[in-house]
Design a protein around this motif. Structure first.
Motif, PDB file in Angstrom:
ATOM      1  N   GLU A   1     -11.673 -24.611 -19.411  1.00 36.45           N
ATOM      2  CA  GLU A   1     -12.487 -24.296 -18.241  1.00 36.45           C
ATOM      3  C   GLU A   1     -13.620 -23.331 -18.604  1.00 36.45           C
ATOM      4  OE1 GLU A   1     -10.385 -22.463 -14.950  1.00 36.45           O
ATOM      5  OE2 GLU A   1     -12.306 -21.742 -14.134  1.00 36.45           O
TER       6      GLU A   1
ATOM      7  N   THR B   1     -16.538 -32.276 -11.864  1.00 37.90           N
ATOM      8  CA  THR B   1     -15.220 -32.815 -11.519  1.00 37.90           C
ATOM      9  C   THR B   1     -14.172 -31.707 -11.353  1.00 37.90           C
ATOM     10  OG1 THR B   1     -15.822 -34.871 -12.597  1.00 37.90           O
ATOM     11  CG2 THR B   1     -13.477 -34.520 -12.178  1.00 37.90           C
ATOM     12  N   PRO B   2     -14.096 -30.711 -12.233  1.00 37.64           N
ATOM     13  CA  PRO B   2     -13.106 -29.638 -12.008  1.00 37.64           C
ATOM     14  C   PRO B   2     -13.332 -28.910 -10.676  1.00 37.64           C
ATOM     15  CG  PRO B   2     -13.886 -29.577 -14.281  1.00 37.64           C
ATOM     16  CD  PRO B   2     -14.759 -30.555 -13.554  1.00 37.64           C
TER      17      PRO B   2
ATOM     18  N   SER C   1     -13.160 -39.784 -16.593  1.00 37.30           N
ATOM     19  CA  SER C   1     -14.535 -39.570 -16.138  1.00 37.30           C
ATOM     20  C   SER C   1     -15.368 -40.800 -16.438  1.00 37.30           C
ATOM     21  CB  SER C   1     -15.121 -38.357 -16.852  1.00 37.30           C
ATOM     22  OG  SER C   1     -16.468 -38.206 -16.494  1.00 37.30           O
TER      23      SER C   1
ATOM     24  N   ARG D   1     -16.392 -25.001 -20.672  1.00 37.53           N
ATOM     25  CA  ARG D   1     -17.198 -25.882 -19.827  1.00 37.53           C
ATOM     26  C   ARG D   1     -18.192 -25.110 -18.968  1.00 37.53           C
ATOM     27  NH1 ARG D   1     -14.962 -31.191 -18.837  1.00 37.53           N
ATOM     28  NH2 ARG D   1     -13.236 -31.437 -20.274  1.00 37.53           N
TER      29      ARG D   1
ATOM     30  N   HIS E   1      -9.580 -35.576 -17.608  1.00 37.05           N
ATOM     31  CA  HIS E   1      -9.152 -34.349 -16.921  1.00 37.05           C
ATOM     32  C   HIS E   1      -7.669 -34.457 -16.605  1.00 37.05           C
ATOM     33  CE1 HIS E   1     -13.289 -33.038 -16.179  1.00 37.05           C
ATOM     34  NE2 HIS E   1     -13.550 -34.315 -16.008  1.00 37.05           N
TER      35      HIS E   1
END
Lengths: 346, 346, 346, 346
Positions: D94, B296-297, B85, D97, B133
């Motif tokens: 996840e 980003t995910p 990132s 976040r 990531h």
């Protein structure tokens, strides 16, 4: 004028009825050019909707032309082409101000329910200024009919309430017209996957053509297992219930991921067990909604720009004189491979 | 190892530098496989970014493989493929908790700025667990490089901050890589129209190919008039500023409709006049943002599903040994018709 | 009837004017029982508001009783007590549907501006159904007058747009009536600190009494330094600009924390320099808004429950026959220690 | 060290246990200075929580001092005063976040559940950097203990999920500690009315003292009728379920107004009938949530500013050596008039 009249459970007829007249200053009379049939009409004909009395003209969708307007109507004039909202909104009560016109204190879903509806040559529309939409010149008329009810329903009750967002995995349970409307409008938000679940392979094929990425025929009772397998055991971010029976709501409960949204669209006739013994800690959101039809202007823009193509939902066309056949076709939707049926004035 | 080093304004070289080593338990060393150049790197080379000192290895984008990981790193192991990132996030400060990692008290944009960056064979990544990531096996590596900075920047600072929604009319001022990233991700939300505004016809052609519905070449100084004409005098719902000079911000002020959003993406070097004498009553929202890279995910999911195809932004490829030529090409982007340039390790 | 009439810059008189009559079916005539003066009226009298022509009756706030109602008015009847919204809303245009009635295509701020206003014995209210609110029996009348404009303005443009939330540090620049309205309604959200900034110690004392936790007299030009010191150098989460000049907007830019909101409430006569060279990376949001008055029903509930006590803003009372004195007092607000001035019919 | 140990259903003891040691680089050992008991602990002791095995030290709330920190811990140092979150968060998965730390892939609610807890002299806290909060010097220690679980639970699961807003009518079903925490934090948003519903008059009295505006003792089975009467038949905007049995959830379904929110806080052991046959068209939202404890920093600010005074929830105090008595008192909360019980190290 000709109109489709409800005469009690299982009975309907195309009758001669008096042409409607203005009652309030805020009314308009609309000459119907195109209307359609809704699953709700079938429910009424089964006798399931208590608020509909015998002698009622059915129908809550359609487009037409202003025939007459009351002195309190300022937005529309004789000859204007208009889209009729399935929700009548006074525009001034607490609910209308909150954008929750479905619960308008003086309107809501009344057309073809507590007042005469649109499956006729003419219809009286109360609170015309806030219950009709102008139709732009370049608009396709058949597409417009889909904006009366089915598209706002799939979009508001399913997609918006379900909070579909880019990258999501969405499941839609029920590939009937409303489920397909949710399918079309879910794609506004670039979900990564849309899993369509239905009992009918033909409807699943249609769903695939309209953008579903995965299909599940749930007739073997294994929809939950299949959907969980498709999501590596994680479940879906959004589950849209577009049927209205306990079994389909239960599928939604079974496949929802932690933090997910279950958006109920279906009309339910009985209570369903809510599995709070498991879900209490799953950070999920369940929503219900009668369409408010507040997104019709937004949907209109997406149709005019070509992003949304609602004609894809139309399978059959009939003149008003053959509306009894239209009901036969629509009432046997699976056999007839019918989705939405357009009924046109002659 | 080889690395692109800043030696003061207008001066850079591909030098031999010592391979980085772990300093903190939460660090990882990443062997870079692909990196890219950013307009910000050009700004640094002009001497515009005071925080960059001589001897700094540039670059804040890229993908690679974990070479070494500190004892406090739990999410990544040697040999894992990772996406770096552009924003280094400690994951625990007040700003990181709020999802505003750009202002991380210990990180933020530090790579290729206050610590050595990614235009090298290896890079040290602080707070590796929250600044890298994992790259899924099936992912296209070049697409992944676009997720380090440019796509989250266009998406977060432009599209999300601009609140693009279905049916909207969106204008994007500046068709460089970031403007085009905004163009690609704006389409997640089914806007009715996207007007691209730039001085360069080639870039406008690219924009058209990537989904812009209307183009305005603003070299005649008439962008405002043209955009207003395209919107029947109403203006746009969302204006995304992706250049960073007063003139382009001024176009945004001139074309924004009442209730609209101006989302600033550009890096500005001077103040701009804000026309509050007119805008005070226009119910508009202006946002600024340094990318937080928190999406980003989400973006990764849209890439894996094929909804987003970031390879479209890549025009040139060079090995690291030829990174000086890569800078020449990227530095003359208009002449070379360059957008994003991939630099690959040998 | 008696009415306060604008006769060009610096000139006004309490004149005999014809009683207004219904023009449209959607109009109502309201007999005014209480009205008030607004800073905007002073701007008009300076000649700053070009849309106001000579001969105009001023005033856009007030309460009264329905004297007459058009045939298209369905919500109100003769004798009903009503609260007049400063914003006239047709309830059906695109902007009204979006809740942005300030930009109503047929209304907006027109009272005492492009049509005759409320500083009179009677006023004609267009679109009465959507521009008036019923007054509950138990309501305090003076409190109601504050709901016409000042409280929705402070709440919508300042507090809601500023996104005040529990634990926040809020700064309000300008302790005039609107700034104080923002102060009262900001407390709906349990901010940890509210810093009030003004040039006048008396107004700051009032602010303290109404809930401000910290006070800054900015007459020494050091408001920014002081506010930064009070926040340990971090800045404020929300800065509400309630004056309308470049200097006060600049204070907001100087004290806003990364991620913060600047909510402009003031009416500006000239552009202000926006410091994008610093703010581009600070993730801030700047909003402007002309009050939409859509929160009046919500505010009414908070008044009835006692959570909001708007009478605290009232300092003086005059009969309509002495409205010229009321203007003298209000025009010398600092000297007279005037906030809001109630003008009552005899 | 001394610790309260679960020895299977109905059995617990204050045992000598080995002092915990660091296992991972990201662990810290905290010397507990104050802890408390939770209704969940009583559920565990009944044998209702299958994940808790015999030999487990109970407790998931408390404050203390850093005794030891792993090499991967960067935010805390030996001697720092810390607040222990009931939710252990890795900060990088996840769910973390997304701010949904309750479902952290490596943490979540594990303290006093799957790993040893806080009712002891020392506790090992995994992911210390993201699972502990620094305690400011001026903070009241007893108030801080309330921030471990009960206040974030009432606030996040009840108030935030319920979307309480100014002017709302809120009902809270269950005046136990969590219901009272919801009552305290609901007042952050200036609701017009808060109706508290419980079986115990003493608890209702407490609720009144803490800000409830109306009280309903539901022991006669008429809570729905009473609440509907109090709201003129309209129902409530927000219903917070803070008990966890079908009957109380049913009250919420019975009193929710169209467009309202039912926020479930209670831990349920069985499914409940969801009345979709009525609610499908009522535009309601139902939420469930295991506390994520992401609002602790926000709540801390409200405590430091005096807006929130959590000490009001504390009724009893015991030293750790008398924790068995603390359990007796807390286990007979109604008889003992106990709310929260502080347990202090000697």
């Amino acid at each position: 004028m000709k109109a489709l009249v409800y005469h009690g459970p299982q009975t309907k007829a195309l009758d001669d009825m008096p042409k409607p007249v203005l009652r309030e200053a805020t009314d308009a009379i609309v000459r119907i050019t195109k209307t359609t049939l809704c699953v709700t009409d079938l429910h009424i004909l089964k006798g399931d909707v208590r608020t509909v009395s015998e002698g009622r003209i059915l129908g809550h969708e359609g487009i037409g032309v202003i025939e007459e307007a009351g002195t309190g109507v300022s937005r529309f004039h004789i000859g204007d082409r208009v889209l009729i909202s399935c929700i009548t909104a006074c525009g001034m009560c607490e609910y209308c101000r909150r954008g929750m016109c479905s619960h308008c204190e003086k309107g809501g879903w009344i057309l073809g329910n507590t007042i005469d509806g649109t499956q006729a040559e003419f219809v009286r529309i109360p609170w015309a200024d806030t219950s009709l939409h102008p139709i732009p010149e370049e608009a396709d008329e058949e597409a417009m009919v889909m904006l009366s009810d089915i598209l706002p329903t799939g979009y508001e009750c399913g997609v918006l309430n379900g909070c579909v967002k880019p990258g999501d995995t969405v499941a839609i349970v029920g590939a009937g017209p409303v489920g397909l409307a949710a399918l079309l409008t879910a794609q506004f938000y670039a979900p990564a996957n849309i899993i369509m679940i239905d009992l009918d392979d033909h409807r699943l094929d249609v769903a695939k053509r309209l953008g579903a990425t995965r299909l599940i025929n749930s007739s073997d009772g294994k929809a939950v297992e299949k959907a969980m397998a498709m999501t590596s055991g994680r479940g879906v971010d959004v589950a849209i219930e577009a049927v209205g029976v306990p079994g389909t709501f239960d599928i939604c409960q079974g496949i929802i991921a932690p933090g997910g949204h279950i958006a109920n669209v279906g009309v339910h006739g009985e209570s369903v067990p809510l599995h709070l013994e498991r879900l209490w800690s799953q950070n999920i959101t369940i929503t219900t909604r009668l369409v408010d039809a507040v997104t019709t202007p937004l949907l209109l823009k997406t149709v005019l720009s070509g992003r949304l193509q609602p004609r894809q939902l139309i399978t059959h066309r009939f003149p008003l004189s053959e509306i009894m056949s239209a009901y036969d076709t629509f009432g046997n939707a699976a056999r007839e491979r019918a989705l939405k049926v357009i009924v046109t004035s002659e």
